[in-house]
Design a protein around this motif. Sequence first.
Motif, PDB file in Angstrom:
ATOM      1  N   THR A  70      63.237  69.051 118.729  1.00 27.91           N
ATOM      2  CA  THR A  70      62.835  69.704 117.322  1.00 27.91           C
ATOM      3  C   THR A  70      62.700  71.090 117.400  1.00 27.91           C
ATOM      4  O   THR A  70      63.186  71.902 118.391  1.00 27.91           O
ATOM      5  CB  THR A  70      61.372  69.020 117.007  1.00 27.91           C
ATOM      6  N   GLU A  71      62.671  71.774 116.215  1.00 23.62           N
ATOM      7  CA  GLU A  71      62.610  73.305 116.210  1.00 23.62           C
ATOM      8  C   GLU A  71      61.395  73.639 116.966  1.00 23.62           C
ATOM      9  O   GLU A  71      61.562  74.669 117.608  1.00 23.62           O
ATOM     10  CB  GLU A  71      62.474  73.832 114.559  1.00 23.62           C
ATOM     11  N   SER A 102      57.742  67.951 120.260  1.00 28.76           N
ATOM     12  CA  SER A 102      58.932  68.820 120.864  1.00 28.76           C
ATOM     13  C   SER A 102      60.180  67.768 120.703  1.00 28.76           C
ATOM     14  O   SER A 102      61.321  68.414 120.618  1.00 28.76           O
ATOM     15  CB  SER A 102      58.675  69.120 122.307  1.00 28.76           C
ATOM     16  N   ASN A 145      60.482  64.438 118.985  1.00 31.09           N
ATOM     17  CA  ASN A 145      60.839  63.505 117.815  1.00 31.09           C
ATOM     18  C   ASN A 145      61.058  64.264 116.414  1.00 31.09           C
ATOM     19  O   ASN A 145      59.865  64.676 116.139  1.00 31.09           O
ATOM     20  CB  ASN A 145      59.736  62.617 117.815  1.00 31.09           C
ATOM     21  N   ASP A 146      62.226  64.193 116.026  1.00 28.35           N
ATOM     22  CA  ASP A 146      62.150  64.981 114.343  1.00 28.35           C
ATOM     23  C   ASP A 146      61.351  64.414 113.460  1.00 28.35           C
ATOM     24  O   ASP A 146      61.224  65.043 112.365  1.00 28.35           O
ATOM     25  CB  ASP A 146      63.837  64.950 114.242  1.00 28.35           C
ATOM     26  N   SER A 147      61.079  63.275 113.347  1.00 26.58           N
ATOM     27  CA  SER A 147      60.484  62.414 112.435  1.00 26.58           C
ATOM     28  C   SER A 147      58.846  62.860 112.522  1.00 26.58           C
ATOM     29  O   SER A 147      58.069  62.596 111.558  1.00 26.58           O
ATOM     30  CB  SER A 147      60.574  61.046 112.400  1.00 26.58           C
ATOM     31  N   ARG A 171      55.527  64.693 112.327  1.00 23.25           N
ATOM     32  CA  ARG A 171      55.182  65.969 111.737  1.00 23.25           C
ATOM     33  C   ARG A 171      53.734  66.590 112.138  1.00 23.25           C
ATOM     34  O   ARG A 171      53.186  65.708 112.864  1.00 23.25           O
ATOM     35  CB  ARG A 171      54.820  65.607 110.186  1.00 23.25           C
TER      36      ARG A 171
END
Length: 72
Positions: A2-3, A33, A35-37, A39
């Motif tokens: 992730t970003e 860090s 998992n893009d999903s 939040r």
Amino acid sequence: MTEIGKFLEKKSVNKAEVARRTGISTSRLSELSLNDSTRFTVEELYLIALAIDTKPAMVLEEVCKHLKLINQ
């Protein structure tokens, strides 16, 4: 990654130390860090910024740099 994960990696952040200083678990930091999903809350972002001695706005800008307004 992730970003926020890329940002922490670029800053050579020790996640165990961030976890200790913030109270955010190392598993949660790994989830943020990798998992893009996933939040994160504004509180988590703020605590992470404090723990790595970075302005919260800088972290926010890095994490959200991909967001754009619809009509622009």
